[in-house]
Design an enzyme around this catalytic site. Structure first.
Site, mmCIF file in Angstrom:
data_model
loop_
_atom_site.group_PDB
_atom_site.id
_atom_site.type_symbol
_atom_site.label_atom_id
_atom_site.label_comp_id
_atom_site.label_asym_id
_atom_site.label_seq_id
_atom_site.Cartn_x
_atom_site.Cartn_y
_atom_site.Cartn_z
ATOM 1 N N GLU A 73 32.696 7.886 -1.523
ATOM 2 C CA GLU A 73 31.406 8.330 -1.923
ATOM 3 C C GLU A 73 31.740 9.397 -2.981
ATOM 4 O O GLU A 73 31.420 9.668 -3.962
ATOM 5 C CB GLU A 73 30.563 8.805 -1.160
ATOM 6 C CG GLU A 73 29.050 9.133 -1.775
ATOM 7 C CD GLU A 73 28.665 8.296 -2.577
ATOM 8 O OE1 GLU A 73 27.465 8.806 -3.192
ATOM 9 O OE2 GLU A 73 28.849 7.249 -2.439
ATOM 10 N N HIS A 76 33.872 8.864 -6.261
ATOM 11 C CA HIS A 76 33.120 8.410 -7.205
ATOM 12 C C HIS A 76 32.089 9.441 -7.717
ATOM 13 O O HIS A 76 32.084 9.239 -9.125
ATOM 14 C CB HIS A 76 32.097 7.091 -6.575
ATOM 15 C CG HIS A 76 31.387 6.661 -7.430
ATOM 16 N ND1 HIS A 76 31.743 5.886 -8.547
ATOM 17 C CD2 HIS A 76 29.985 6.563 -7.312
ATOM 18 C CE1 HIS A 76 30.476 5.279 -9.384
ATOM 19 N NE2 HIS A 76 29.735 5.683 -8.657
ATOM 20 N N HIS A 138 20.870 1.546 -11.122
ATOM 21 C CA HIS A 138 22.302 2.301 -11.217
ATOM 22 C C HIS A 138 23.210 1.601 -11.777
ATOM 23 O O HIS A 138 24.081 1.996 -12.657
ATOM 24 C CB HIS A 138 22.690 2.891 -9.997
ATOM 25 C CG HIS A 138 23.525 4.064 -9.760
ATOM 26 N ND1 HIS A 138 23.573 4.982 -10.841
ATOM 27 C CD2 HIS A 138 25.021 4.189 -9.129
ATOM 28 C CE1 HIS A 138 24.736 5.841 -10.666
ATOM 29 N NE2 HIS A 138 25.486 5.269 -9.585
ATOM 30 N N HIS A 245 20.722 -16.699 -9.129
ATOM 31 C CA HIS A 245 21.975 -15.920 -9.495
ATOM 32 C C HIS A 245 22.802 -17.257 -9.916
ATOM 33 O O HIS A 245 23.447 -17.452 -10.905
ATOM 34 C CB HIS A 245 22.568 -15.081 -8.594
ATOM 35 C CG HIS A 245 23.901 -14.413 -9.256
ATOM 36 N ND1 HIS A 245 23.919 -13.769 -10.508
ATOM 37 C CD2 HIS A 245 25.105 -14.354 -8.609
ATOM 38 C CE1 HIS A 245 25.119 -13.392 -10.655
ATOM 39 N NE2 HIS A 245 25.874 -13.800 -9.774
ATOM 40 N N HIS A 303 34.914 -9.309 -9.202
ATOM 41 C CA HIS A 303 33.651 -9.879 -9.787
ATOM 42 C C HIS A 303 32.900 -9.046 -10.627
ATOM 43 O O HIS A 303 32.350 -9.236 -11.583
ATOM 44 C CB HIS A 303 33.151 -10.686 -8.786
ATOM 45 C CG HIS A 303 31.954 -11.559 -9.315
ATOM 46 N ND1 HIS A 303 32.139 -12.669 -10.107
ATOM 47 C CD2 HIS A 303 30.619 -11.877 -8.973
ATOM 48 C CE1 HIS A 303 31.192 -13.341 -10.315
ATOM 49 N NE2 HIS A 303 30.258 -12.867 -9.619
#
Length: 325
Positions: A73, A76, A138, A245, A303
């Site tokens: 975390e 990032h 986000h 999706h 992906h």
């Protein structure tokens, strides 16, 4: 300016890295590895917060906090903060050297405000405990930065005129919208943990059209895993998210595939058309692999990276076609 051109390219690559790392953090359930913001338990690094992290991990060994998750975390956050500084430098340079650049600084300045809002979304992702609407926003913000910075980078050099491009402008723009909508749907699948509700392909739960409930599946203002009334989302709700999706993937594959084929057949930006078609095939393969192999972390992250690359290529296509008069 050569330096400005190089920095815009660096910003594009940096943003792609931040987006992919963000996907890795989310998919490895490390989004709450540090449950406060901007530090970790009020400290600059997990090293300084080791006592608090170990205590939280001992209390909930399978919870969201551990030293490994805290580092994921925080790394990032460090990279995202560095990106913000880089975008600030670009905005200042664009304003200061607008005459030498011979272009309006509006785009560069707008990117700075977008990255500031993206930082706020990153904070709310943690403080609001991974609400699907915020986490998806986000992701959208990250992809928006990829698109805007790519456009800014493309403006920094002269491109050869594209012949017979006029007939493709509208189709390319629609294609960009299709890819954008599909990315949003993919983000909604991921943030609602709906990726593994269908473990077969091309069917879903043994049927082409499984039992679904759309009533609460796409309700924005709700907690993670809950309906607006506070009840748990049903399997039918999650199936609706996943299945839509898939349907979006089919639409995207057909539209972008046909667009790429038409571009190549008519000799318009052939190399770019081949790159888009190739990325499309890779992305579809990764999506199917996510289902068949039950969402391996590496494949799921790739992906997300593939989605960012496909978006980038569609932005390049739209830019090149827009330069033709």
């Amino acid at each position: 300016m050569i330096m400005f051109r190089k920095l815009t390219l660096l910003a594009v690559v940096w943003t792609l890295c931040v987006v992919v790392l963000g996907a890795y953090v989310r998919l490895s359930d490390a989004g709450l590895g540090c449950p406060d913001w901007p530090g970790c338990y009020g400290k600059a690094t997990p090293i300084h917060a080791v006592d608090e992290i170990l205590a939280a991990h001992a209390e909930a060994p399978h919870g969201p906090v551990s030293m490994a998750k805290a580092w994921k975390e925080m790394v990032h956050r460090y990279l995202a903060s560095a990106l913000g500084l880089l975008v600030l430098v670009l905005a200042v340079m664009a304003v200061k050297h607008r005459d030498r650049l011979r272009q309006s600084p509006l785009l560069a300045v707008s990117i700075f405000f977008v990255v500031c809002f993206q930082g706020a979304l990153g904070m709310w992702t943690v403080t609001k405990l991974l609400k699907p609407a915020i986490v998806t926003s986000h992701l959208i913000g990250g992809m928006t930065l990829v698109a805007m910075l790519t456009w800014l980078a493309l403006r920094q050099r002269d491109w050869a005129r594209v012949e017979r491009a006029g007939g493709f402008r509208l189709a390319a723009f629609v294609g960009l919208l299709v890819v954008t909508c599909q990315i949003i749907l993919g983000g909604w699948v991921s943030t609602n943990y709906a990726a593994v509700v269908c473990t077969d392909f091309p069917t879903c739960q043994g049927a082409l059209v499984p039992q679904m409930d759309f009533r609460d599946a796409f309700h924005v203002l709700r907690e993670l895993g809950q309906t607006p009334e506070g009840e748990l989302l049903s399997m039918a709700n999650l199936t609706a998210i996943h299945w839509l999706h898939r349907l979006g993937a089919l639409v995207t594959f057909c539209f972008i595939g046909i667009l790429s084929w038409r571009l190549y057949a008519q000799g318009v930006l052939r190399s770019l058309a081949l790159a888009i078609a190739g990325m499309l095939l890779v992305q579809v393969g990764l999506g199917i692999s996510n289902v068949v192999f039950h969402l391996p972390l590496s494949v799921a992250v790739l992906h997300n990276a593939g989605a960012a690359m496909l978006l980038l290529l569609m932005v390049v296509l739209n830019y090149r076609l827009a330069q033709c008069r």
